[in-house]
Scaffold this active site. Structure first.
Site, PDB file in Angstrom:
ATOM      1  N   TYR A   1       0.978  -1.418   0.333  1.00 27.83           N
ATOM      2  CA  TYR A   1      -0.370   0.159  -0.156  1.00 27.83           C
ATOM      3  C   TYR A   1       1.104   1.525  -0.132  1.00 27.83           C
ATOM      4  O   TYR A   1       1.836   1.168   0.992  1.00 27.83           O
ATOM      5  CB  TYR A   1      -0.840   0.414   1.170  1.00 27.83           C
ATOM      6  CG  TYR A   1      -2.268   1.063   1.213  1.00 27.83           C
ATOM      7  CD1 TYR A   1      -1.688   2.276   2.643  1.00 27.83           C
ATOM      8  CD2 TYR A   1      -2.449   1.414   0.517  1.00 27.83           C
ATOM      9  CE1 TYR A   1      -2.701   3.295   2.766  1.00 27.83           C
ATOM     10  CE2 TYR A   1      -3.581   2.482   1.139  1.00 27.83           C
ATOM     11  CZ  TYR A   1      -3.188   3.260   1.363  1.00 27.83           C
ATOM     12  OH  TYR A   1      -4.153   4.354   2.176  1.00 27.83           O
TER      13      TYR A   1
ATOM     14  N   LYS B   1       5.253   9.013   8.282  1.00 28.62           N
ATOM     15  CA  LYS B   1       4.885   9.212   9.847  1.00 28.62           C
ATOM     16  C   LYS B   1       6.193   9.733  10.415  1.00 28.62           C
ATOM     17  O   LYS B   1       6.304  10.663  10.538  1.00 28.62           O
ATOM     18  CB  LYS B   1       4.867   7.404   9.582  1.00 28.62           C
ATOM     19  CG  LYS B   1       3.915   7.113   8.702  1.00 28.62           C
ATOM     20  CD  LYS B   1       3.851   5.646   8.800  1.00 28.62           C
ATOM     21  CE  LYS B   1       3.231   4.455   8.352  1.00 28.62           C
ATOM     22  NZ  LYS B   1       1.842   4.646   8.637  1.00 28.62           N
TER      23      LYS B   1
ATOM     24  N   ASP C   1       9.129   3.119  -0.817  1.00 23.77           N
ATOM     25  CA  ASP C   1       8.586   3.361  -0.380  1.00 23.77           C
ATOM     26  C   ASP C   1       8.554   3.900   1.115  1.00 23.77           C
ATOM     27  O   ASP C   1       8.011   2.323   2.013  1.00 23.77           O
ATOM     28  CB  ASP C   1       6.570   3.129  -0.722  1.00 23.77           C
ATOM     29  CG  ASP C   1       6.327   4.120   0.247  1.00 23.77           C
ATOM     30  OD1 ASP C   1       4.978   3.414  -0.304  1.00 23.77           O
ATOM     31  OD2 ASP C   1       6.424   4.436   1.074  1.00 23.77           O
TER      32      ASP C   1
HETATM   33  P1  KE4 Z   1      -0.314   8.842   4.725  1.00 26.16           P
HETATM   34  O1  KE4 Z   1      -1.216   8.840   3.315  1.00 26.16           O
HETATM   35  O2  KE4 Z   1      -1.249   7.874   5.211  1.00 26.16           O
HETATM   36  O3  KE4 Z   1       0.486   9.524   5.666  1.00 26.16           O
HETATM   37  O4  KE4 Z   1       0.487   7.698   3.884  1.00 26.16           O
HETATM   38  C1  KE4 Z   1       0.207   6.364   3.480  1.00 26.16           C
HETATM   39  C2  KE4 Z   1       1.109   5.452   2.892  1.00 26.16           C
HETATM   40  C3  KE4 Z   1       1.919   5.366   1.823  1.00 26.16           C
HETATM   41  N1  KE4 Z   1       3.017   4.145   2.113  1.00 26.16           N
HETATM   42  C4  KE4 Z   1       3.445   3.096   3.080  1.00 26.16           C
HETATM   43  C5  KE4 Z   1       3.541   2.020   2.889  1.00 26.16           C
HETATM   44  C6  KE4 Z   1       2.333   3.509   4.051  1.00 26.16           C
HETATM   45  O5  KE4 Z   1       2.352   2.576   5.172  1.00 26.16           O
HETATM   46  C7  KE4 Z   1       0.942   4.204   4.280  1.00 26.16           C
HETATM   47  C8  KE4 Z   1       0.177   5.184   5.197  1.00 26.16           C
HETATM   48  N2  KE4 Z   1       0.036   3.412   6.631  1.00 26.16           N
HETATM   49  C9  KE4 Z   1      -1.587   3.391   6.609  1.00 26.16           C
HETATM   50  C10 KE4 Z   1      -0.973   1.972   7.502  1.00 26.16           C
HETATM   51  N3  KE4 Z   1      -0.592   0.704   6.836  1.00 26.16           N
HETATM   52  C11 KE4 Z   1      -1.521   3.785   7.281  1.00 26.16           C
HETATM   53  C12 KE4 Z   1      -2.888   4.235   7.715  1.00 26.16           C
HETATM   54  C13 KE4 Z   1      -3.942   4.642   7.799  1.00 26.16           C
HETATM   55  O6  KE4 Z   1      -4.311   4.854   6.544  1.00 26.16           O
HETATM   56  O7  KE4 Z   1      -5.051   5.389   8.480  1.00 26.16           O
END
Ligand code: KE4
Length: 427
Positions: free
Chosen positions: A143, A266, A238
């Site tokens: 993801y 993060k 990523d």
């Molecule tokens: P954000 O847009 O949520 O800040 O980041 C997206 C993203 C991009 N790349 C990786 C590898 C990620 O894990 C994420 C976001 N991770 C999720 C947890 N599985 C955030 C939690 C959520 O979606 O509420």
């Protein structure tokens, strides 16, 4: 035990779709009512009913120091008192850019944004603008945020481009995305042989944390790097989740591989909204205002958020920080595996630095299909029983878990005790 969370959830659903501002928070994967939290301090969270939990979600990674770390809070307060946002350059953004480039040598230049999604969306557009190619490769189970081109599931057969995995993504957008099997070297070689010269970029989670926790082989990562180099394909790591989480140099240091671009989020915001993307200077030179790839943001590099991120990076850069963090994570996973074994429950676990994965399966899986064979129902029963015992795990069998510097040996021991009682219940 959860009356106030239940009341708040009912009320929230009147004004917020599904009652949440991000789907995973709705507990749909594990069932039941999501917990509404009112405070966090160190390794602990308190919910709307006053229940205390040892937290292993850590806001999905940012809370690597624990919640409400005094020095981070002070940095935010002091910065906020000078104004929240100017929409103009500040010295703080330069300090953050220098700090990121010094910590990750693959970053020759970096641009700050406000989320991981913005980082990956921008990196993709940049790779396409740099190469003049449209097609991209991602991996099943990975993801990268909710950008259209990345909400794509595998096509029906090998070399068939993807289909939307979300409503609202036009098929013609998904058609540029090829979805491959994580950790499968043969498929990678065949794909590059067939269409390598048409691919703008490959985007990969160098440790997969969105299909629970899957560590690829070093050989696979080296093959990926080599194929991208040979075909002029931009390799994007990523590291939104793995960056400054698996180690100070991220997964790229762990594997000894230099990506062309890296996306971050993060931890670099320490719990405040900060994302970033960066890498080779010749690629970054294509970004506006220098080049033709447009990318922008009102709050990009926001000084208050950057202040939280800078203080976090300063504290995790201290000698021995990641050794101690990895030791805590290891004692958690080894303790859980031993507890499950003593209760005869098929269970495995894996970790790297401050992130880990728990599986109700004999073996730790190596790709998405293998993750899907783990016993999800048993995980969900484990999740709720642990919740009642004051342990907050990720509310999905397909998410990684996170440890912070604030988790003490006593917290880990308490968690293993709770798990032992729970494993014997769900045998
Ligand atoms: P954000 O847009 O949520 O800040 O980041 C997206 C993203 C991009 N790349 C990786 C590898 C990620 O894990 C994420 C976001 N991770 C999720 C947890 N599985 C955030 C939690 C959520 O979606 O509420």
């Amino acid at each position: 035990m959860f009356e106030n969370s239940q009341k708040l959830f009912i009320e929230s659903q009147r004004f917020i779709p599904g009652g949440v501002n991000s789907p995973v928070r709705a507990f749909r994967a594990v069932g039941g009512t999501p917990i509404f939290f009112k405070e966090g301090r160190g390794a602990y969270l308190w919910d709307a009913d006053g229940n205390r939990y040892i937290d292993f979600v850590g806001s999905w990674g940012p809370a690597i120091l624990g919640h409400a770390h005094a020095e981070v809070v002070r940095a935010v307060q002091e910065r906020a008192a000078k104004g929240l946002s100017f929409g103009a350059p500040t010295e703080l953004e330069l300090v953050m850019a220098e700090r990121l480039c010094s910590l990750l040598p693959s970053l020759e230049q970096v641009r700050l944004v406000s989320s991981g999604t913005e980082a990956t969306m921008s990196a993709l557009r940049l790779a396409r603008g740099f190469t003049g190619r449209s097609k991209i490769i991602k991996f099943e189970g990975c993801y990268h945020g909710h950008g259209d081109a990345l909400l794509v599931k595998a096509g029906s057969g090998a070399l068939t481009f993807g289909n939307p995995s979300s409503a609202g993504v036009p098929p013609e957008v998904a058609a540029h995305t090829l979805v491959l099997t994580y950790n499968d070297g043969d498929e990678l070689e065949k794909t590059f042989k067939a269409v390598g010269n048409e691919i703008a970029c490959v985007i990969i989670e160098p440790v997969a944390g969105n299909m629970n926790f899957v560590l690829p082989s070093t050989q696979y990562m080296r093959l990926l790097r080599d194929l991208c180099t040979r075909h002029g394909v931009v390799l994007i790591f990523d590291e939104v989740m793995t960056g400054f989480r698996v180690g100070l140099g991220g997964a790229q240091e762990h594997f000894g591989i230099t990506p062309d671009l890296t996306t971050l989020g993060k931890v670099i915001g320490g719990g405040m909204p900060v994302g970033a993307f960066g890498g080779r200077r010749d690629i970054m030179a294509h970004l506006a205002p220098l080049g033709g790839v447009y990318q922008a943001g009102t709050l990009s590099g926001n000084p208050v958020a950057v202040a939280a991120g800078l203080k976090t990076l300063e504290l995790i850069s201290q000698p021995g920080f990641f050794d101690r963090l990895a030791k805590t994570t290891g004692s958690l996973t080894h303790g859980l595996v031993a507890a499950a074994k003593s209760c005869g429950v098929p269970f495995s676990a894996a970790s790297l630095g401050g992130m880990f994965g728990l599986f109700f399966a004999e073996e730790v899986p190596g790709n998405f299909a293998a993750v899907m064979t783990a016993d999800r129902d048993r995980f969900n029963r484990f999740f709720h029983a642990m919740l009642k015992r004051g342990i907050y795990l990720a509310p999905s069998a397909f998410e990684a878990g996170f440890v912070s510097a604030a988790h003490s040996d006593a917290d880990i021991a308490a968690t293993i005790n709770a798990a032992t009682a729970t494993f014997s219940e769900i045998t």
